[in-house]
Design a protein around this motif. Sequence first.
Motif, short mmCIF file in Angstrom:
data_model
loop_
_atom_site.label_atom_id
_atom_site.label_comp_id
_atom_site.label_asym_id
_atom_site.label_seq_id
_atom_site.Cartn_x
_atom_site.Cartn_y
_atom_site.Cartn_z
N ASP A 212 0.82 -1.22 0.00
CA ASP A 212 0.00 0.00 0.00
C ASP A 212 0.85 1.26 0.00
OD1 ASP A 212 -2.17 -1.65 0.03
OD2 ASP A 212 -2.80 -1.16 2.08
N LEU A 213 2.05 1.20 0.58
CA LEU A 213 2.90 2.40 0.65
C LEU A 213 3.37 2.84 -0.73
CD1 LEU A 213 4.84 1.63 3.92
CD2 LEU A 213 3.14 3.44 3.56
N PRO A 214 4.16 2.03 -1.45
CA PRO A 214 4.60 2.52 -2.76
C PRO A 214 3.43 2.78 -3.71
CG PRO A 214 5.31 0.25 -2.42
CD PRO A 214 4.75 0.73 -1.13
N ILE A 215 2.44 1.91 -3.68
CA ILE A 215 1.28 2.11 -4.56
C ILE A 215 0.60 3.43 -4.24
CG2 ILE A 215 -1.03 1.28 -5.14
CD1 ILE A 215 0.12 -1.59 -4.83
N GLY B 187 11.10 -3.84 -13.10
CA GLY B 187 10.88 -2.95 -14.24
C GLY B 187 10.07 -1.72 -13.87
N GLY B 188 9.03 -1.92 -13.07
CA GLY B 188 8.20 -0.79 -12.63
C GLY B 188 8.99 0.17 -11.76
N SER C 36 6.54 7.32 -15.49
CA SER C 36 5.64 6.92 -14.40
C SER C 36 4.50 6.06 -14.90
CB SER C 36 5.06 8.16 -13.70
OG SER C 36 6.04 8.83 -12.99
N PHE C 37 3.95 6.43 -16.03
CA PHE C 37 2.83 5.65 -16.59
C PHE C 37 3.27 4.25 -16.99
CE2 PHE C 37 0.12 9.54 -18.04
CZ PHE C 37 -0.04 9.90 -16.71
N LEU D 284 3.47 -2.36 -12.97
CA LEU D 284 3.11 -2.72 -11.60
C LEU D 284 1.66 -3.17 -11.46
CD1 LEU D 284 5.15 0.06 -9.83
CD2 LEU D 284 5.64 -2.39 -9.84
N THR D 285 0.81 -2.75 -12.36
CA THR D 285 -0.58 -3.22 -12.33
C THR D 285 -0.63 -4.71 -12.67
OG1 THR D 285 -1.45 -1.03 -12.87
CG2 THR D 285 -2.87 -2.93 -13.38
#
Length: 176
Positions: free
Chosen positions: A58-61, A124-125, A148-149, A155-156
Amino acid sequence: MTDPLLARLPNAVARQSWLDPAASWMAARANRALHSPKFLALAQGKWLGHPVHPALTDLPIGFWTSAFMLDIAGGHRAAPAARRLIGWGNLSAVPTAIAGFADAKELGHDDRRIAVTHAALNIGGLAAYVVSYFARRGPGRKAAIASSFIGAALLTVSAHLGGHLALGSTEADAEF
């Protein structure tokens, strides 16, 4: 009705035997890096009563998603705050990865294939977000946002695989 691609992805990855060398390498590194029982228990969340990795994500996300929203809605005035959020996301990814690494130590054969793919997508993300962070120091705001995108997209998919590792799948998932 056929399952959507993302619903089929974890099982498809689990069948990829060519991932075995990377999965074995990851398991060996986890065993070597996490040989201390106290550190392993800390990283796995034994003190919490359940794995800590899912909670730490939850933190990095949260940091990266907040930066994403500032990039979309905040304009140039929000750029310094977005950069700080990217930085905090990058930093918080480190203990999150260590906890995930600790959880991967105890996975079975097929799940190790999923875990190594999850880890590769996370690397990679994170790399995309590191590029974004440094690109934000100069005039390359568009490149920073694009990076970022890309990180968010990687990461998704990674989060979907991680969710499968944490929760598994059920018949209800296939019907959904």
